[in-house]
Structures are given as structure tokens and as C-alpha cells.
Design a protein around this motif. Structure first.
Motif, PDB file in Angstrom:
ATOM      1  N   PRO A  81      46.561  47.420  10.553  1.00  0.00           N
ATOM      2  CA  PRO A  81      46.100  47.526   9.164  1.00  0.00           C
ATOM      3  C   PRO A  81      46.697  48.690   8.378  1.00  0.00           C
ATOM      4  O   PRO A  81      46.959  48.564   7.187  1.00  0.00           O
ATOM      5  N   GLU A  82      46.958  49.819   9.051  1.00  0.00           N
ATOM      6  CA  GLU A  82      47.490  50.978   8.330  1.00  0.00           C
ATOM      7  C   GLU A  82      48.896  50.728   7.775  1.00  0.00           C
ATOM      8  O   GLU A  82      49.365  51.458   6.911  1.00  0.00           O
ATOM      9  N   LYS A  83      49.541  49.662   8.240  1.00  0.00           N
ATOM     10  CA  LYS A  83      50.880  49.328   7.747  1.00  0.00           C
ATOM     11  C   LYS A  83      50.859  48.195   6.725  1.00  0.00           C
ATOM     12  O   LYS A  83      51.900  47.666   6.357  1.00  0.00           O
ATOM     13  N   MET A  84      49.674  47.840   6.259  1.00  0.00           N
ATOM     14  CA  MET A  84      49.534  46.708   5.344  1.00  0.00           C
ATOM     15  C   MET A  84      50.373  46.870   4.072  1.00  0.00           C
ATOM     16  O   MET A  84      51.073  45.955   3.661  1.00  0.00           O
ATOM     17  N   GLY A  85      50.295  48.038   3.451  1.00  0.00           N
ATOM     18  CA  GLY A  85      51.027  48.244   2.197  1.00  0.00           C
ATOM     19  C   GLY A  85      52.525  48.065   2.369  1.00  0.00           C
ATOM     20  O   GLY A  85      53.179  47.359   1.590  1.00  0.00           O
ATOM     21  N   GLY A  86      53.079  48.672   3.397  1.00  0.00           N
ATOM     22  CA  GLY A  86      54.510  48.543   3.656  1.00  0.00           C
ATOM     23  C   GLY A  86      54.908  47.111   3.970  1.00  0.00           C
ATOM     24  O   GLY A  86      55.969  46.639   3.563  1.00  0.00           O
ATOM     25  N   PHE A  87      54.046  46.424   4.693  1.00  0.00           N
ATOM     26  CA  PHE A  87      54.304  45.035   5.046  1.00  0.00           C
ATOM     27  C   PHE A  87      54.335  44.163   3.792  1.00  0.00           C
ATOM     28  O   PHE A  87      55.222  43.325   3.619  1.00  0.00           O
ATOM     29  N   LEU A  88      53.365  44.367   2.905  1.00  0.00           N
ATOM     30  CA  LEU A  88      53.317  43.601   1.655  1.00  0.00           C
ATOM     31  C   LEU A  88      54.549  43.881   0.791  1.00  0.00           C
ATOM     32  O   LEU A  88      55.120  42.962   0.189  1.00  0.00           O
ATOM     33  N   VAL A  89      54.977  45.135   0.733  1.00  0.00           N
ATOM     34  CA  VAL A  89      56.178  45.477  -0.043  1.00  0.00           C
ATOM     35  C   VAL A  89      57.405  44.803   0.565  1.00  0.00           C
ATOM     36  O   VAL A  89      58.268  44.301  -0.164  1.00  0.00           O
ATOM     37  N   GLN A  90      57.489  44.750   1.886  1.00  0.00           N
ATOM     38  CA  GLN A  90      58.625  44.096   2.534  1.00  0.00           C
ATOM     39  C   GLN A  90      58.647  42.599   2.207  1.00  0.00           C
ATOM     40  O   GLN A  90      59.704  42.034   1.929  1.00  0.00           O
ATOM     41  N   ILE A  91      57.482  41.972   2.225  1.00  0.00           N
ATOM     42  CA  ILE A  91      57.405  40.554   1.841  1.00  0.00           C
ATOM     43  C   ILE A  91      57.862  40.398   0.391  1.00  0.00           C
ATOM     44  O   ILE A  91      58.597  39.468   0.052  1.00  0.00           O
ATOM     45  N   SER A  92      57.447  41.322  -0.465  1.00  0.00           N
ATOM     46  CA  SER A  92      57.842  41.284  -1.876  1.00  0.00           C
ATOM     47  C   SER A  92      59.358  41.388  -2.021  1.00  0.00           C
ATOM     48  O   SER A  92      59.977  40.634  -2.780  1.00  0.00           O
ATOM     49  N   LYS A  93      59.963  42.297  -1.279  1.00  0.00           N
ATOM     50  CA  LYS A  93      61.420  42.457  -1.342  1.00  0.00           C
ATOM     51  C   LYS A  93      62.130  41.208  -0.825  1.00  0.00           C
ATOM     52  O   LYS A  93      63.135  40.777  -1.405  1.00  0.00           O
ATOM     53  N   ASN A  94      61.610  40.622   0.240  1.00  0.00           N
ATOM     54  CA  ASN A  94      62.214  39.399   0.783  1.00  0.00           C
ATOM     55  C   ASN A  94      62.151  38.268  -0.233  1.00  0.00           C
ATOM     56  O   ASN A  94      63.122  37.531  -0.420  1.00  0.00           O
ATOM     57  N   ARG A  95      61.008  38.124  -0.880  1.00  0.00           N
ATOM     58  CA  ARG A  95      60.862  37.049  -1.874  1.00  0.00           C
ATOM     59  C   ARG A  95      61.794  37.286  -3.051  1.00  0.00           C
ATOM     60  O   ARG A  95      62.420  36.364  -3.561  1.00  0.00           O
ATOM     61  N   LEU A  96      61.897  38.546  -3.500  1.00  0.00           N
ATOM     62  CA  LEU A  96      62.810  38.873  -4.596  1.00  0.00           C
ATOM     63  C   LEU A  96      64.251  38.558  -4.199  1.00  0.00           C
ATOM     64  O   LEU A  96      65.004  37.983  -4.993  1.00  0.00           O
ATOM     65  N   ALA A  97      64.631  38.912  -2.983  1.00  0.00           N
ATOM     66  CA  ALA A  97      65.987  38.604  -2.512  1.00  0.00           C
ATOM     67  C   ALA A  97      66.220  37.093  -2.539  1.00  0.00           C
ATOM     68  O   ALA A  97      67.297  36.638  -2.955  1.00  0.00           O
TER      69      ALA A  97
END
Length: 181
Positions: A81-97
Motif C-alpha cells: 500500500p505504501e507504494k500506491m501513489g507511485g504505482f498509480l503514476v506509473q499506470i498514468s505514464k503507461n497510458r499516456l505513452a
């Protein structure tokens, strides 16, 4: 998994995970709402750099949260859970790519690297610098002397030829408030 980002004050990723683990639809809804409220700005930070996607931001946000949830359903046992924010940002970057590749299949690797190197802190820093540039010159000087050089109110007053250091202090806080508007 991606590095963690700091959620907004009052946002607890462990609480979000416990809501999602409950298996109750109302709790899922609360979990989604908390993810939305807590990580919205971090999720949207990468796509904000591309004005052409302005109309898609809300869809992007919802799609990222949905992708997270689908992944989480399959991998809940190993999720931190403590990595949730980073994980969500990574998903965001992948979708943007993916959006950029869909628009231009010949997109350069340098452009793709730029997306993945970008962080929400870059967006915040750019916003602060932009607001700082819009301030009057005396404000920029006072803020630079105070924050970058660590000078005292008296030292700043002497550098600027102001007799009363309290006026410098007062002007500094006025300038900071101008940046917040």
C-alpha cells in the motif's frame, strides 16, 4: 513497482486497501473515491503537459484507477500500500505513452523516455517557477535572498537599501501570499 509518491494529508493507502479488500460494493466505492481524491493530481500530472489531451483528462484519471483496480484484484496479496501513489503514476505514464503511440506510431524513443522520467514534482516546480517569474522584481530578490542564500531580514534590508528589516519581513510574506493566488 514504481516509487511511492506522497499522498495528500489525511490520505491513508492502507485504509484504501482495507476498503478494497472488504469485497463490499459500498466499500469499493469509498476506496475509489479516496484514490480519486488522494492521488488525482499525481495521476494527472504527466498528461497535463499535453494540452491536446485536455478533454481526455477525466477519462484518463478514471481509466488509470480502473486499471489499478483490475491489477489489484489479481495481485492483492503482493501489493504494498505504501507504494500506491507511485504505482498509480506509473499506470498514468503507461497510458499516456499508449495515447501518444496511438496518435503517432513513429514517436521517438527520446520522447517516450521524457514521459517516464517526468514526475509530479516537475509539474509543481514548474508551477512555482512560473508564479515566481510573475512577481515584481523586489519580491523575486527578497525571496531569493531569503530562501536561496539564507540571509536574515537585516542582511536583506541592507542589500536592498531598506532601513527597517521588519518591512522586508512583511514584504516577504506579502510576496509569498501573492504567489499563492
Amino acid at each position: 513497482m514504481a516509487n511511492s509518491t506522497s499522498p495528500k494529508k489525511g490520505c491513508d493507502p492502507f485504509r484504501i486497501v482495507s476498503l478494497l479488500k472488504s469485497g463490499v460494493s459500498q466499500e469499493y466505492e469509498k476506496g475509489f473515491s479516496l484514490i480519486y481524491d488522494c492521488f488525482r493530481n499525481d495521476i494527472l500530472a504527466p498528461i497535463r503537459r499535453y494540452p491536446k489531451f485536455r478533454r481526455e483528462r477525466e477519462d484518463h484519471l478514471q481509466e488509470v484507477i480502473l486499471r489499478f483496480f483490475v491489477w489489484w484484484l489479481r495481485n492483492a496479496a503482493r501489493f504494498e500500500p505504501e507504494k500506491m501513489g507511485g504505482f498509480l503514476v506509473q499506470i498514468s505514464k503507461n497510458r499516456l505513452a499508449n495515447l501518444l503511440r496511438k496518435e503517432n506510431p513513429e514517436i521517438s524513443m527520446e520522447k517516450m523516455d521524457e514521459i517516464y522520467e517526468y514526475t509530479a514534482d516537475d509539474d509543481r516546480r514548474a508551477g512555482v517557477l512560473d508564479r515566481l517569474r510573475k512577481l515584481p522584481e523586489d519580491c523575486r530578490k527578497i525571496i531569493a535572498f531569503r530562501l536561496e542564500d539564507g540571509k536574515t531580514w537585516l542582511e536583506i534590508a541592507e542589500l536592498l537599501g531598506i532601513i527597517d528589516p521588519e518591512k522586508v519581513r512583511s514584504r516577504y510574506y506579502h510576496c509569498i501570499n501573492m504567489m499563492r493566488k
